[in-house]
Design a protein around this motif. Structure first.
Motif, short mmCIF file in Angstrom:
data_model
loop_
_atom_site.label_atom_id
_atom_site.label_comp_id
_atom_site.label_asym_id
_atom_site.label_seq_id
_atom_site.Cartn_x
_atom_site.Cartn_y
_atom_site.Cartn_z
N SER A 157 -24.07 37.43 31.39
CA SER A 157 -23.00 36.83 30.60
C SER A 157 -21.61 37.22 31.10
CB SER A 157 -23.13 37.26 29.13
OG SER A 157 -22.87 38.65 29.00
N GLN A 158 -20.65 36.36 30.81
CA GLN A 158 -19.26 36.70 31.08
C GLN A 158 -18.80 37.87 30.21
OE1 GLN A 158 -16.66 33.25 30.77
NE2 GLN A 158 -16.99 32.78 32.93
N LYS A 159 -19.37 37.96 29.02
CA LYS A 159 -19.02 39.09 28.15
C LYS A 159 -19.31 40.41 28.84
CE LYS A 159 -19.44 37.10 23.50
NZ LYS A 159 -20.11 37.22 22.19
N HIS A 203 -19.71 40.97 32.11
CA HIS A 203 -18.89 41.10 33.32
C HIS A 203 -17.48 41.59 32.99
CE1 HIS A 203 -17.08 40.14 37.19
NE2 HIS A 203 -16.21 39.36 36.58
N TYR A 204 -16.82 40.93 32.05
CA TYR A 204 -15.44 41.29 31.74
C TYR A 204 -15.34 42.55 30.88
CZ TYR A 204 -13.82 36.96 33.84
OH TYR A 204 -13.53 35.97 34.74
N ASP A 260 -20.76 33.16 24.30
CA ASP A 260 -20.20 33.77 25.50
C ASP A 260 -18.77 33.28 25.67
OD1 ASP A 260 -20.10 35.39 27.72
OD2 ASP A 260 -21.48 34.20 28.93
N VAL A 313 -14.39 31.42 30.47
CA VAL A 313 -13.29 31.81 31.34
C VAL A 313 -13.54 31.12 32.68
CG1 VAL A 313 -12.05 33.71 32.43
CG2 VAL A 313 -13.07 34.02 30.16
N ARG A 314 -12.75 30.09 32.96
CA ARG A 314 -13.00 29.29 34.15
C ARG A 314 -11.79 28.43 34.49
NH1 ARG A 314 -13.26 24.22 32.32
NH2 ARG A 314 -14.26 23.72 30.31
N ILE A 369 -9.97 39.77 32.14
CA ILE A 369 -9.84 38.32 32.12
C ILE A 369 -8.48 37.92 32.68
CG2 ILE A 369 -9.61 36.30 30.60
CD1 ILE A 369 -11.67 37.62 28.74
N ASP A 407 -8.30 37.74 36.53
CA ASP A 407 -8.87 36.54 37.14
C ASP A 407 -8.02 35.31 36.87
OD1 ASP A 407 -10.90 38.03 38.14
OD2 ASP A 407 -12.50 37.14 36.94
#
Length: 592
Positions: A138-140, A142-143, A426, A429-430, A455, A458
């Motif tokens: 998940s992005q959760k 990762h960040y 999730d 963020v993109r 975040i 990025d």
């Protein structure tokens, strides 16, 4: 799961509901009598492997969303052409603005409320999460991992309180050691250091006030605590110091997009023509994405209530082992459900990264209070920040089992925040998918506070990469990441206090006795880079009104100081927004 299977489940859930495939998303439509059916439909439609996301247009019969709107209508921003327009003044938007000021860019952040951190960023417990309950993919995760590692340095730069003294999950039965060991194994795979099971005896050295039924617990040393609104304000002020512009009471009402490109953004203060838009609009992020033609997600609001206690009971979650590196420092406690079946499900969901909440917990704040909560309740209302007696009572009922000796008389305040959850649970963020000049920073619910600095890194990189396609972007030679706070009297020793008062007698006039806030500090806040001349604006920067009396003594004095500083009538001073009137008119022949 095939689309046909998803559609059958949705149509069976409630008459009139439909599902379709559109631009790589599952789109739901219809009307329901029960909001939980709309939420359930969104959950059933999730298929992360085959679709970009769920767009849920299901409405609740008879419900109309009320949104607080700025009363200001002017043309101050008409024709503005910023390089980057950031929509949303929560911690993600403010962190992105600060990060982008490392470059020579024209940066404009707009926030619809009267201050930054007026949404979820200002209404949470301030936990810097470990992240053990998130999926590794998940992005959760990762960040959260990146953000957690940034906090020690970030707090020093911004001069904001931060304590990294761990988190503990309590165990009640011997068999619970098994899922705890599984979680420990998971933590190794996820790169989370130091997770360990502690026996009751070992745990007592950290937390001497745990109840008799606790046999031990899982200790996670990288957990921390900060002040969420103070951190967001600090980021905003540092961004302004480095050249960013922040406009409060500024709402985006429409976006003109053509052929996958944003041409202009309409606000209540004029039409803006940005080169790039960053969508950090919190609970309204999906609506901004819809306006921009880049929507692949839906925000379904999830409200949570926290309870604040008097500082005198803060000791209930305080460690005291002298030889421990965590000694005499607070950390968070999380108690899992007492029912064995529910407890087992809790652990299994944690292992799979499927828990929607970290559980109701006890948190010793950086200011000495104890915070209790939050719960998690789905709501159709994106601005449902009310507190409800039955929810407060339910939270207290659970936590009184852990905080032995806690009484209702120890409670001094409650507050509710609304999380910006997506159905995929999730972050989104993109870079823009369908629109080239937008960056999405959406679905930033917990652990958004922890993740925001990462975040922002990025988002800033993507923004610079995009803008570099048409112009040369240079570094800001004057960028300074450090923010120096004005003095805080409560943090100074007697010698320093006396010297400061001798230099400026206003520091010797104590306005808030509970939190020891002086007139000089209030004037400093009114002279800061981001002046918000309201009672709540001063409260969120300095804490007057957050003590036992909740502003009963200091609020009239602060109102008078604001009026004098701004050269306005007492009746013109507001509590929060323009609609939050404090004084309407004179009484008994007095004067305002």
């Amino acid at each position: 799961m095939s689309f046909q299977s998803i559609r059958r489940q949705i149509e069976t859930l409630s008459p009139g509901l439909t599902a379709s495939e559109e631009r790589g998303c599952i789109v739901l439509r219809g009307e329901v009598d029960d909001w939980q059916l709309a939420v359930r439909a969104g959950e059933l439609a999730v298929d992360k492997k085959r679709y970009l996301g769920v767009i849920n247009h299901i409405t609740l019969k008879g419900f109309t969303q009320h949104r607080e709107k700025p009363t200001i209508q002017d043309t101050e921003l008409a024709g503005a052409t910023p390089d980057v327009l950031i929509i949303g003044g929560g911690i993600t938007g403010c962190a992105a603005a600060r990060e982008l000021t490392q470059y020579n860019l024209d940066i404009l952040l707009v926030e619809s409320k009267s201050d930054v951190a007026c949404g979820a960023s200002g209404a949470n417990g301030g936990v810097v999460h470990v992240g053990i309950n998130f999926s590794k993919k998940s992005q959760k995760h990762h960040y959260n991992q990146r953000g957690n590692r940034m906090y020690a340095n970030l707090s020093k730069q911004l001069n904001v309180p931060f304590e990294q003294k761990g988190q503990t999950m309590l165990c009640l039965k011997s068999w619970e050691k098994i899922p705890v060991w599984l979680l420990k194994h998971k933590s190794i795979k996820m790169g989370i250091p130091g997770v360990q099971y502690l026996s009751r005896e070992a745990l007592l050295k950290h937390e001497p006030h745990i109840p008799d039924f606790v046999i031990g617990g899982m200790y996670m040393p990288i957990g921390g605590i900060t002040n969420p609104y103070e951190l967001t304000i600090a980021m905003a002020e540092n961004a302004i110091q480095n050249g960013a512009n922040i406009m409060l009471n500024t709402m985006v009402t429409d976006i003109t997009e053509k052929d996958g490109h944003i041409e202009s953004v309409l606000t209540n203060r004029g039409r803006i023509f940005p080169k790039l838009v960053i969508n950090a609009a919190g609970i309204y992020a999906d609506e901004i994405a819809e306006m921009a033609g880049d929507r692949t997600f839906t925000i379904h609001p999830r409200r949570g209530t926290d309870i604040i206690t008097d500082k005198k009971v803060g000791y209930m979650v305080e460690s005291s082992m002298g030889i421990s590196p965590f000694a005499i420092m607070p950390h968070q406690l999380t108690v899992v459900p007492k029912n064995p079946v529910k407890r087992f499900r809790y652990y299994m969901k944690s292992l799979l990264g499927k828990n929607h909440t970290k559980g109701v917990g006890l948190i010793h704040s950086v200011h000495g209070n104890m915070l209790i909560g939050p719960n998690a309740v789905e709501t159709p209302d994106r601005e449902d920040t009310a507190t409800y007696r039955e929810e407060v009572a339910s939270i207290l009922e659970v936590q009184k089992q852990v905080a032995v000796g806690l009484s209702n008389a120890d409670i001094i305040a409650y507050f509710t925040g609304v999380r910006a959850a997506t159905y995929e649970e999730d972050f989104v963020v993109r870079k823009g998918i369908f629109t080239d000049n937008i960056i999405e920073a959406a679905g930033i619910q917990s652990p958004g506070l922890t993740a925001a600095p990462a975040i922002a890194e990025d988002v800033a990189k993507w923004a610079v990469d995009y803008l570099s396609q048409s112009t040369v972007i240079e570094r800001n030679a004057h960028y300074n990441p450090n923010r120096q706070n004005p003095p805080k009297m409560s943090n100074l020793d007697d010698t320093a206090r006396h010297a400061l008062i001798k230099e400026n007698p206003d520091y010797g006039i104590i306005i808030c006795r509970c939190e020891e806030i002086s007139k000089g500090e209030i004037l400093d806040a009114l002279n800061s880079e981001l002046c918000v001349p309201t009672l709540d604006g001063i409260k969120r920067r300095l804490r007057p009104g957050m003590g036992r009396c909740q502003g009963g003594f200091c609020a009239p004095l602060i109102t008078q100081i604001i009026a004098q500083h701004q050269n306005v009538s007492l009746s013109d001073v507001r509590k929060r927004s323009q609609d939050a009137v404090i004084l309407y008119h004179t009484t008994k022949g007095g004067r305002l």
